[in-house]
Every structure is written in structure tokens, then in C-alpha cells.
Write a protein that holds these residues in place. Sequence first.
Motif, short mmCIF file in Angstrom:
data_model
loop_
_atom_site.label_atom_id
_atom_site.label_comp_id
_atom_site.label_asym_id
_atom_site.label_seq_id
_atom_site.Cartn_x
_atom_site.Cartn_y
_atom_site.Cartn_z
N GLU A 163 61.82 106.80 75.14
CA GLU A 163 61.44 107.04 76.54
C GLU A 163 60.62 105.89 77.12
OE1 GLU A 163 59.30 110.71 76.36
OE2 GLU A 163 61.12 111.91 76.18
N ARG A 164 60.25 104.93 76.28
CA ARG A 164 59.41 103.83 76.76
C ARG A 164 60.20 102.82 77.57
NH1 ARG A 164 56.38 102.98 71.00
NH2 ARG A 164 55.08 104.84 71.16
N SER A 165 59.60 102.39 78.67
CA SER A 165 60.20 101.34 79.50
C SER A 165 59.88 99.98 78.89
CB SER A 165 59.63 101.41 80.91
OG SER A 165 58.25 101.09 80.89
N GLU A 166 60.46 98.94 79.45
CA GLU A 166 60.15 97.58 78.98
C GLU A 166 58.67 97.28 79.20
OE1 GLU A 166 60.74 94.07 77.08
OE2 GLU A 166 62.12 95.74 77.23
N PHE A 167 58.12 97.75 80.30
CA PHE A 167 56.69 97.58 80.58
C PHE A 167 55.86 98.22 79.47
CE2 PHE A 167 52.66 99.11 82.27
CZ PHE A 167 52.18 98.00 82.95
N ASP A 168 56.22 99.45 79.09
CA ASP A 168 55.50 100.15 78.03
C ASP A 168 55.55 99.38 76.72
OD1 ASP A 168 54.98 102.28 79.78
OD2 ASP A 168 56.72 103.44 79.10
N LYS A 169 56.73 98.90 76.36
CA LYS A 169 56.90 98.17 75.10
C LYS A 169 56.09 96.89 75.08
CE LYS A 169 61.56 99.97 74.47
NZ LYS A 169 63.00 99.65 74.52
N LYS A 214 54.32 108.28 74.67
CA LYS A 214 55.75 108.51 74.90
C LYS A 214 56.54 108.33 73.62
CE LYS A 214 55.73 106.77 79.65
NZ LYS A 214 56.27 105.72 80.53
N ALA A 235 51.62 105.00 77.56
CA ALA A 235 52.80 104.39 76.94
C ALA A 235 52.89 104.77 75.47
CB ALA A 235 52.76 102.88 77.09
#
Length: 85
Positions: free
Chosen positions: A59-65, A55, A52
Motif C-alpha cells: 500500500e506504500r506510495s513511492e513517497f512512502d518508500k 502501511k 508510511a
Amino acid sequence: MHMTPDAWLYKPIIYVQVLRETLGIKGSSATFMELLNEQEDAFKLADEYEQAHRKLEKERSEFDKQLIKLVEKFRVFLKFKCGNT
């Protein structure tokens, strides 16, 4: 906390927003030990965090954030526990 840092290892004081199910956390907060992979002495989702963090922000998803935010909280707690500021 500095006098008895180990007493805080099992207190649910680290707020977890999105990743509760992934980490197997029942309440809204986790203990330090629930986030620690004791065999590797590291954060449980360390590999996912590394991916994560590599990235680009767009490009980060909510999960990544949420994972990045949680690791920041984990590290703050670790610094207090170890006495590093």
C-alpha cells in the motif's frame, strides 16, 4: 567522524532522492541539520514517516518508500554521531 562528530552536522552527505522539494533541499544531498526539526529534536517528517511505516508494503506510495529509506539514513548518521553502534 568519531573525533569531531559535530563537524559533520552541516556537511551535505545524506543523499535525498524524491523528497528534496518537500524538505526544501536544493542539492542532491542534505545535511543532518536540514533533516532535523530542532524544536522537537526529531526528524522533520516524523509524523509522515509513522504513517508510511504503518502501511502494508503493497500500500506504500513511492513517497512512502523514499521517506522510509531516508529515515534509515538519518538514523544511521545519528548512531555514528552519538557513538552508538
